[in-house]
Scaffold this motif. Sequence first.
Motif, PDB file in Angstrom:
ATOM      1  N   ARG A  53       3.233  -7.102   6.568  1.00  0.00           N
ATOM      2  CA  ARG A  53       2.146  -6.453   5.632  1.00  0.00           C
ATOM      3  C   ARG A  53       2.595  -4.963   5.699  1.00  0.00           C
ATOM      4  NH1 ARG A  53      -2.766  -4.788   6.899  1.00  0.00           N
ATOM      5  NH2 ARG A  53      -2.368  -4.944   8.932  1.00  0.00           N
ATOM      6  N   SER A  65      -3.851  -1.529   4.562  1.00  0.00           N
ATOM      7  CA  SER A  65      -5.123  -1.901   4.464  1.00  0.00           C
ATOM      8  C   SER A  65      -5.383  -2.297   2.958  1.00  0.00           C
ATOM      9  CB  SER A  65      -6.275  -1.078   4.720  1.00  0.00           C
ATOM     10  OG  SER A  65      -6.103   0.209   4.058  1.00  0.00           O
ATOM     11  N   THR A  68      -3.618  -5.707   2.660  1.00  0.00           N
ATOM     12  CA  THR A  68      -4.870  -6.540   3.160  1.00  0.00           C
ATOM     13  C   THR A  68      -5.564  -7.003   1.905  1.00  0.00           C
ATOM     14  OG1 THR A  68      -4.274  -5.943   5.153  1.00  0.00           O
ATOM     15  CG2 THR A  68      -6.304  -7.426   4.876  1.00  0.00           C
ATOM     16  N   ARG A  69      -6.370  -5.882   1.251  1.00  0.00           N
ATOM     17  CA  ARG A  69      -7.222  -6.141   0.345  1.00  0.00           C
ATOM     18  C   ARG A  69      -6.601  -6.890  -0.918  1.00  0.00           C
ATOM     19  NH1 ARG A  69      -8.707  -1.046   1.582  1.00  0.00           N
ATOM     20  NH2 ARG A  69      -7.537   0.016   0.238  1.00  0.00           N
ATOM     21  N   ASN A  72      -5.613 -10.731   0.582  1.00  0.00           N
ATOM     22  CA  ASN A  72      -6.594 -11.811   1.115  1.00  0.00           C
ATOM     23  C   ASN A  72      -7.176 -12.861  -0.057  1.00  0.00           C
ATOM     24  OD1 ASN A  72      -6.653 -11.051   3.685  1.00  0.00           O
ATOM     25  ND2 ASN A  72      -8.531  -9.688   3.385  1.00  0.00           N
ATOM     26  N   LYS A  82      -0.633 -16.377   5.304  1.00  0.00           N
ATOM     27  CA  LYS A  82      -0.693 -15.254   6.267  1.00  0.00           C
ATOM     28  C   LYS A  82       0.110 -16.246   7.373  1.00  0.00           C
ATOM     29  CE  LYS A  82      -4.190 -12.024   5.117  1.00  0.00           C
ATOM     30  NZ  LYS A  82      -5.497 -11.642   5.227  1.00  0.00           N
ATOM     31  N   SER A  92       1.174  -9.310  11.426  1.00  0.00           N
ATOM     32  CA  SER A  92       0.960 -10.252  10.500  1.00  0.00           C
ATOM     33  C   SER A  92       2.042 -10.328   9.501  1.00  0.00           C
ATOM     34  CB  SER A  92      -0.390 -10.325  10.216  1.00  0.00           C
ATOM     35  OG  SER A  92      -0.746  -9.306   9.155  1.00  0.00           O
TER      36      SER A  92
END
Length: 139
Positions: A53, A65, A68-69, A72, A82, A92
Amino acid sequence: MNLHLEVFTKLSSVYSHLNKKLDRYLGAMHGLGVSEFRVLSELNSVPNATMSRIELAERLSLTASGVTRLVNPMEKIGLVEKMANDRDARVSLVVLGDTGRTRLQEAVEGVNHVMRSSLEQLSSDEMNVLKSILSKLPS
């Protein structure tokens, strides 16, 4: 207006114009946004189509972050997966999924067409000069 401000203003304007055209095309034809397309493209450009990431965030100029948003919802529809890192449980990994690879392949030709039509007033030599200039700038 000074030269630096003029360059900033023009780069911002060109970026916004191209981003809007690509976003409309990708959304209508492939159910993707530019950000999702860039994730798929970046993953496709590396061995094993796998990135942390953090590395993905650096390549996309986002925070971890933010990635991640972004990732997802892409994971929920099978574009990416993932995966835990065997060497470091804190890291990750994001992996290009089969659906993501297919969607990317389908979208690339259209993205190239949109870019060609948007930049058709530039000659091939001018495109190479522009590419060279842009490669000197931080991204």
